[in-house]
Write an enzyme that holds these catalytic residues in place. Structure first.
Site, short mmCIF file in Angstrom:
data_model
loop_
_atom_site.label_atom_id
_atom_site.label_comp_id
_atom_site.label_asym_id
_atom_site.label_seq_id
_atom_site.Cartn_x
_atom_site.Cartn_y
_atom_site.Cartn_z
N ASN A 197 0.83 -1.21 0.00
CA ASN A 197 0.00 0.00 0.00
C ASN A 197 0.86 1.25 0.00
O ASN A 197 1.63 1.42 -0.97
CB ASN A 197 -1.12 -0.05 1.04
CG ASN A 197 -0.74 -0.27 2.48
OD1 ASN A 197 -0.22 -1.32 2.83
ND2 ASN A 197 -1.01 0.68 3.35
N ASP A 198 0.80 2.09 1.00
CA ASP A 198 1.38 3.44 0.91
C ASP A 198 2.86 3.49 0.49
O ASP A 198 3.66 2.70 0.97
CB ASP A 198 1.36 4.12 2.28
CG ASP A 198 0.04 4.01 3.01
OD1 ASP A 198 -0.92 3.48 2.44
OD2 ASP A 198 -0.01 4.46 4.17
N PRO A 199 3.21 4.51 -0.31
CA PRO A 199 4.63 4.82 -0.51
C PRO A 199 5.20 5.34 0.81
O PRO A 199 4.54 6.09 1.51
CB PRO A 199 4.61 5.93 -1.57
CG PRO A 199 3.24 6.53 -1.51
CD PRO A 199 2.32 5.44 -1.02
#
Ligand code: DQQ
Length: 545
Positions: free
Chosen positions: A21-23
């Site tokens: 998911n998130d960078p």
């Protein structure tokens, strides 16, 4: 599996397998780009409990080499997960990471990590000091409402600041400011950087200077008077919003120049992107943004594929001449993947016209088209309430609904019989003596499969098309299950995930179309087949030495 191969992207960032998911913590360090990301090493779902920081390096932001996970739950202060955070490059050039740990009790706490050996060019090993956490949950914040430290910036007073997302009970979503001289002792500022009364929990705050329009600066935020952008990921709507405002570096507060309700700020992407994060790239004096584009089919599809989630292409971002909006454009390095080029000479597309762009592999393409509307004054009249909800308007007026000026644009990931296609298009409306350009990505026909999220996506492109001589450009990156579009030179971006069925045993086609009653000129149309980048796995046909 066949499903995985068909939808796996060829040049968007993904790990070899599993969930991302998130960078996290993107940075440029000693000639290499580092990219970290929320990663479940054990499976294709978010996997509460064992989230780690996956780690890859690159020399060009296009080809990526996978390293071992940089941070994994291992200590009491992150026993239940290493959640999102950011990198800061210290004055001596070495990096420090701040990240959220889910501790042994389940509290969200902020931790630091340093490279074990700062002269290792790959920064493979990371050390979490014993003294973590450096910031425990404050008494007035709930234990699971406190996370996502930003990149630190140095104030004029020589003290570092970070922003951390939190929810202040009964008040709203907040970005809290903490100050420190040493990354070890942090003190909270009484005032938050920004308090979003209208929002609940916010996540992944990002604050960066944009200076004056057209000037690309990416130095860490400081200096009163300079204009800054605040970006927040708002949990209630699962959208990333940003606004230009004034950051006061003595009070450490931010005043937006626009609307107070953050959910009516501009969106970084009007499609399916969340938890974005930017970093300053000193090697090219630019700010680069990454964002997570989740899958939008089903968990059982993820299980079959063996992976879930991609990142948008890295985008260069800068402040538009209007001083209000960010412009975004794929980093120029992406163009090194452009291989076969076709250049179509279609002087214009008439009403109902559909012209195929032949000669490139439709599932892996970069298309740039410039349209010119010869007679704007014929545009249909805009009803004022349509301005409030461009997404619904794109639903009501999809690609098959003819108007006076538009819909015109591209049909991508289309089956030969057109049963399946994703339409990316514009429609021009008239409002008094002004014009409004609607941009849509219509997924309703993107796949014949059921159980796939196929919404319309929409945005108004904030530009004066009349002052631009009736000209508007569209760039669309097609990458199997990703359709990432930049309208009006990157004024509006829409990223969509698509899962067409025809790719099992057929090719995908590309078309330029006009379903409006008036003809539209095509000033230029270039399409490139995109080569497959090395993204954590070797491309087909290459064998590891
Ligand atoms: N995802 C992370 C959190 C962040 C959220 C956990 C946003 O740190 O708040 O995977 O997608």
């Amino acid at each position: 599996t066949a499903g995985g191969v068909r939808t796996r992207s060829a040049y968007h960032f993904q790990p070899a397998k599993n969930w991302q998911n998130d960078p996290n913590g993107p940075m440029y360090h000693n000639g290499l780009y580092h990219f970290f990301y929320q990663y479940n090493p054990d499976g294709v779902t978010w996997g509460n409990g064992n989230l780690s920081w996956g780690h890859s390096v690159s020399v060009d932001l296009v080809n990526w080499f996978a390293l071992d996970a940089a941070l994994q739950p291992s200590r009491s202060f992150d026993a239940n997960g290493c959640w999102s955070g950011s990198a800061t490059i210290l004055p001596d050039g070495s990096p420090v990471m701040l990240y959220t740990g889910i501790d042994a009790r389940g509290d969200q706490v902020q931790n630091v990590a340093y490279p074990k050996n700062a002269s290792d060019p790959l920064l493979v090993d990371w050390v979490k000091p014993e003294y973590n956490p450096v910031i425990p949950v404050p008494a007035d914040i709930k234990r699971d409402d406190f996370r996502d430290p930003s990149t630190a910036w140095l104030g004029a007073d020589g003290v570092w600041r970070i922003a951390v997302a939190a929810r202040v009970h009964d008040v709203g979503g907040a970005t809290l400011i903490y100050r420190s001289k040493d990354f070890l002792r942090w003190e909270r500022n009484a005032d938050p950087l920004y308090l979003a009364h209208a929002a609940g929990m916010v996540e992944c705050p990002d604050l960066f200077p944009v200076s004056e329009p057209g000037v690309e600066v990416g130095l860490p935020a400081s200096g009163a008077g300079a204009r800054h952008v605040l970006k927040m990921s708002v949990m209630d709507t699962v959208q990333d919003y940003y606004v230009v405002g004034r950051y006061d570096d003595a009070a450490d507060t931010f005043v937006p120049e626009d609307d107070e309700d953050c959910r009516s700020w501009r969106r970084l992407d009007y499609g399916h992107v969340y938890a974005s994060k930017s970093f300053f790239d000193p090697s090219k004096n630019r700010r680069v943004l990454w964002g997570w584009a989740n899958e939008s089919d089903s968990v059982s599809d993820d299980l079959v594929r063996g992976w879930s989630g991609v990142q948008t292409v890295p985008r260069k971002i800068w402040l538009d001449e209007d001083g209000k909006q960010l412009r975004q454009w794929p980093v120029e390095e992406i163009e090194t993947l452009r291989s076969k080029r076709v250049n179509l000479l279609i002087p214009e597309v008439n009403a109902g016209g559909v012209n195929e762009i032949i000669g490139v592999m439709g599932a892996q393409a970069d298309v740039e088209v410039v349209f010119e509307v010869p007679a704007l004054e014929h545009a249909d009249v805009l009803e004022p309430n349509w301005l409030l909800d461009p997404q619904s308007l794109c639903g009501e007026k999809g690609a098959s609904v003819p108007g006076s000026v538009g819909p015109f644009g591209l049909l991508v990931m289309a089956s030969g019989d057109m049963q399946e296609h994703t339409a990316v298009f514009f429609r021009v409306f008239r409002q008094n003596d002004k014009y409004k350009v609607l941009m849509c990505t219509d997924l309703s026909r993107s796949s014949t499969r059921d159980g796939v999220y196929k919404p319309p996506y929409g945005a108004f492109v904030d530009m004066d098309i009349e002052a631009h001589g009736g000209i508007i450009s569209l760039r669309t990156l097609v990458d199997h299950s990703v359709v990432e579009s930049f309208g009006g030179g990157g004024r509006a971006c829409i990223t969509a995930r698509v899962y067409p069925d025809h790719v099992v045993n057929g090719n995908s086609h590309l078309y330029v179309f006009n379903n409006g009653t008036g003809a539209v000129k095509v000033s230029s149309l270039d399409a490139w087949e995109m080569a497959t980048a090395t993204v954590n796995v070797l491309p087909d046909g290459l064998i590891a030495a």
